[in-house]
Structures are given as structure tokens and as C-alpha cells.
Design a protein around this motif. Structure first.
Motif, short mmCIF file in Angstrom:
data_model
loop_
_atom_site.label_atom_id
_atom_site.label_comp_id
_atom_site.label_asym_id
_atom_site.label_seq_id
_atom_site.Cartn_x
_atom_site.Cartn_y
_atom_site.Cartn_z
N LYS A 88 -6.95 -0.48 -13.73
CA LYS A 88 -5.49 -0.65 -13.73
C LYS A 88 -4.87 0.73 -13.50
N TRP A 89 -3.94 0.82 -12.51
CA TRP A 89 -3.33 2.10 -12.19
C TRP A 89 -1.89 1.90 -11.73
N ARG A 90 -1.15 3.01 -11.69
CA ARG A 90 0.24 2.95 -11.22
C ARG A 90 0.64 4.30 -10.63
N ILE A 91 1.73 4.28 -9.86
CA ILE A 91 2.24 5.48 -9.21
C ILE A 91 3.15 6.22 -10.18
N VAL A 92 2.89 7.50 -10.39
CA VAL A 92 3.72 8.30 -11.29
C VAL A 92 4.43 9.43 -10.54
N ASP A 93 3.94 9.80 -9.36
CA ASP A 93 4.58 10.84 -8.56
C ASP A 93 4.63 10.33 -7.12
N ALA A 94 5.79 9.81 -6.76
CA ALA A 94 5.92 9.16 -5.45
C ALA A 94 5.70 10.15 -4.29
N ALA A 95 6.20 11.37 -4.42
CA ALA A 95 6.05 12.35 -3.33
C ALA A 95 4.59 12.72 -3.13
N ARG A 96 3.89 12.99 -4.22
CA ARG A 96 2.47 13.34 -4.11
C ARG A 96 1.66 12.15 -3.60
N TYR A 97 2.03 10.97 -4.03
CA TYR A 97 1.35 9.76 -3.58
C TYR A 97 1.51 9.58 -2.07
N TYR A 98 2.73 9.83 -1.56
CA TYR A 98 2.97 9.68 -0.13
C TYR A 98 2.19 10.73 0.67
N VAL A 99 2.15 11.96 0.18
CA VAL A 99 1.44 13.02 0.90
C VAL A 99 -0.06 12.76 0.90
N ALA A 100 -0.60 12.23 -0.24
CA ALA A 100 -2.05 12.06 -0.37
C ALA A 100 -2.56 10.87 0.44
N VAL A 101 -1.86 9.74 0.38
CA VAL A 101 -2.40 8.52 1.01
C VAL A 101 -1.38 7.86 1.94
N ALA A 102 -0.31 8.60 2.30
CA ALA A 102 0.74 8.07 3.19
C ALA A 102 1.39 6.82 2.61
N GLY A 103 1.34 6.68 1.29
CA GLY A 103 1.96 5.52 0.65
C GLY A 103 1.23 4.22 0.87
N ASP A 104 -0.01 4.30 1.32
CA ASP A 104 -0.79 3.09 1.60
C ASP A 104 -1.65 2.75 0.38
N GLU A 105 -1.45 1.56 -0.15
CA GLU A 105 -2.18 1.14 -1.35
C GLU A 105 -3.68 1.00 -1.07
N VAL A 106 -4.04 0.56 0.12
CA VAL A 106 -5.46 0.40 0.46
C VAL A 106 -6.14 1.76 0.48
N GLN A 107 -5.47 2.76 1.09
CA GLN A 107 -6.04 4.10 1.09
C GLN A 107 -6.16 4.65 -0.33
N ALA A 108 -5.16 4.33 -1.14
CA ALA A 108 -5.21 4.79 -2.54
C ALA A 108 -6.43 4.21 -3.26
N ARG A 109 -6.69 2.94 -3.05
CA ARG A 109 -7.87 2.31 -3.68
C ARG A 109 -9.15 2.97 -3.18
N ASP A 110 -9.19 3.25 -1.87
CA ASP A 110 -10.39 3.88 -1.31
C ASP A 110 -10.61 5.28 -1.88
N ARG A 111 -9.52 5.94 -2.28
CA ARG A 111 -9.66 7.27 -2.87
C ARG A 111 -10.00 7.18 -4.36
N ILE A 112 -9.49 6.17 -5.02
CA ILE A 112 -9.73 6.04 -6.47
C ILE A 112 -11.16 5.59 -6.75
N ALA A 113 -11.64 4.60 -5.99
CA ALA A 113 -12.93 3.97 -6.29
C ALA A 113 -14.08 4.97 -6.37
N PRO A 114 -14.28 5.88 -5.40
CA PRO A 114 -15.42 6.81 -5.50
C PRO A 114 -15.35 7.72 -6.72
N LYS A 115 -14.15 8.16 -7.09
CA LYS A 115 -14.01 9.03 -8.25
C LYS A 115 -14.36 8.29 -9.54
N VAL A 116 -13.88 7.06 -9.64
CA VAL A 116 -14.18 6.27 -10.85
C VAL A 116 -15.67 5.95 -10.91
N LYS A 117 -16.26 5.58 -9.78
CA LYS A 117 -17.68 5.24 -9.77
C LYS A 117 -18.55 6.44 -10.13
#
Length: 286
Positions: A88-117
Motif C-alpha cells: 500500500k502506497w501513496r503520493i506525498v511529493d507530487a513534483a518529485r513523483y512527476y520528475v521520477a516517473v512522469a506521473g505514471d502509476e505503472v512506472q511507479a509500480r515498476d520502480r517500487i517492486a524491485p526495491k521492496v523485493k
């Protein structure tokens, strides 16, 4: 000439429509000007922008989740397990989120999953299978949330919760059998301990019962001896009183009892002096 006011009104309406924008309660937004962020984390409500120059990017600020594919890892005992989990996750810094994954939720998941695993793999490698199954997963998930937030802080998101849904063992049965054997050994250990405690309690009860029996017997013997002594004393008093009242009759009665006891034997042989005191009354009667 009439068309000029109409054109001006239409332009004003178009500019006004492109100047105002709404951010809903479940959203956060950033404002871009020629691709550069000029405002971030815009609160819900009605806002204005420079039309045709600034663009609005809205993001969902509610809790988001994704289920990961089962991940295979090795415990500290080098036993293979498969972990099924969700995040379970949420956006806390919209500007950083946009710069990191272009605001794409799918890209965000792809970035989160390897770190969590990766964090999950390290945590499982540091624990035994028994710790994972017996209740160690609560501490494991707490540690994972902290580590995952450190690893994903550059994405402008926060890991709120991480839950392990299931821990599966390999289908070949080797680990399953070892787990069953360990569980059986633990149950036998508990049963042996309970049996030993029961036997110890039984020995204690038997020893206490035997002690009580000895006490009761001793008290009964004491009371019996006391009663017997009192009876003997009363009998002696009665005999003494009877003897004092008529000593000759008492001596005669006692001699008769002695004759009865002695001559009751069929094959008895006695060698006595004819003048013996024992034969006194027999001689007189003769």
C-alpha cells in the motif's frame, strides 16, 4: 461590426475557461509552464493559471496498492520459500513523483517492486523458516516498511503498509516434510513435558496419601493401645477387687482356667511333682 463583440466575447470565454481549473478532494496537482514545474502539491479547490502557457497535471493522492508476483527466496537455513505479498502506497511529493516517473502509476509500480523485493529477500535470508511461520512476519513487515521508504524516498511516494499474504513451501515436499517433522518433534516435546509434570504431580499425591495413611494408622494404633491399656487397667482393678473380696474363690477360679487350657491338648505330656502347687485342687478333690 457586430461580429467584433461576438469574437471578443468568445475569446474572453475561451480564456476564462482555460484559466480556471479544479482539483478534486482525492487529488493533488502540479502546475507546469513550458515543461517546468512552477507550482506543486496544489490543494483541492478552484485555481487559476495562465491560459495556453501553463498546464495542470493531476494525481490521485488516495492509497494505492499493487499485488506482487510470488517471490522465491532462501531462509537463513538455505530453505526455499515463496512469498506472496502486496504493498500500500501513496503520493506525498507530487513534483518529485512527476520528475521520477512522469506521473505514471505503472512506472511507479515498476520502480517500487524491485526495491521492496530486494528488502524482502534480505529480510528472509536473515530469518529461519520457523521464525517466518511462527509469527516473525509482523516484525518483518515493520522493518520492510521502514527500509522500503528509505529506498523509494526519491520517488516522492510513501510506503504505508506491506503485508505478506502467504508463505508457500516448494512442491517437492522436502521442506514440507522437515517442517512437519519439526512440528511433530515440538509436539512430542510438549507432550513429554506435560507427561513428566503429570507423573511428578502423581508421585507427590501418592507420597502425600501414603503419609496420611501412616499418620492415620499411627493415630489408630495409638488410640487402640490407649483403649487396650485402659481395658487392662479396668480388668486388673476388677480382678483385684474380686480377689480382695474372696481370695480363696479367686485362686480356685484361676486354677480351673489353667486346668482347662492345659488339659485341652490331646497329645500333651506333663511331668509334674505330685506335691506341686499346680495340682493342689486336684489332690483335694481326690
Amino acid at each position: 461590426m457586430r461580429t467584433i463583440p461576438v469574437v471578443i466575447g468568445a475569446l474572453a470565454l475561451l480564456i476564462g475557461a482555460n484559466s480556471a481549473y479544479v482539483v478534486y478532494q482525492s487529488q493533488t496537482a502540479i502546475l507546469l509552464q513550458f515543461g517546468r514545474i512552477v507550482r506543486s502539491d496544489i490543494e483541492p479547490g478552484l485555481h487559476f493559471r495562465i491560459p495556453f502557457m501553463q498546464q495542470v497535471k493531476r494525481f490521485d493522492k488516495r492509497l494505492l496498492s499493487f499485488d506482487s508476483q510470488p517471490e522465491r527466496s532462501l531462509t537463513s537455513e538455505k530453505k526455499d520459500v515463496t512469498i506472496d505479498f502486496f504493498v500500500k502506497w501513496r503520493i506525498v511529493d507530487a513534483a518529485r513523483y512527476y520528475v521520477a516517473v512522469a506521473g505514471d502509476e505503472v512506472q511507479a509500480r515498476d520502480r517500487i517492486a524491485p526495491k521492496v523485493k530486494e528488502g524482502l529477500r534480505r529480510a528472509i535470508n536473515a530469518r529461519t523458516l520457523q521464525e517466518l511461520v511462527a509469527g516473525g512476519r509482523v516484525d518483518l513487515t515493520k522493518d520492510l516498511v521502514v527500509e522500503s521508504n528509505k529506498a523509494t524516498q526519491d520517488l516522492g511516494i510513501q510506503i504505508v503498509d506491506l503485508r505478506i499474504k502467504r508463505i508457500d513451501l516448494p512442491e517437492d515436499g522436502t521442506v514440507i516434510n522437515s517442517v512437519y517433522e519439526r512440528m511433530k518433534a515440538e509436539r512430542k516435546k510438549v507432550a513429554s513435558q506435560l507427561r513428566a509434570e503429570g507423573e511428578e504431580a502423581a508421585r507427590t499425591i501418592r507420597a502425600d496419601a501414603q503419609r496420611q495413611v501412616q499418620v492415620v494408622k499411627a493415630e489408630a494404633y495409638r488410640d487402640a493401645e490407649t483403649t487396650r491399656g485402659e481395658g487392662d487397667a479396668n480388668a486388673s482393678q476388677i480382678y483385684a477387687a474380686a480377689y480382695g473380696r474372696n481370695p480363696e474363690f479367686y485362686s480356685f477360679y484361676r486354677s480351673l482356667e489353667a486346668y482347662r487350657d492345659v488339659f485341652a491338648q490331646d497329645n500333651g505330656l506333663f511331668v509334674l511333682d505330685p506335691k506341686s502347687e499346680f495340682l493342689h485342687y486336684l489332690q483335694e478333690s481326690k
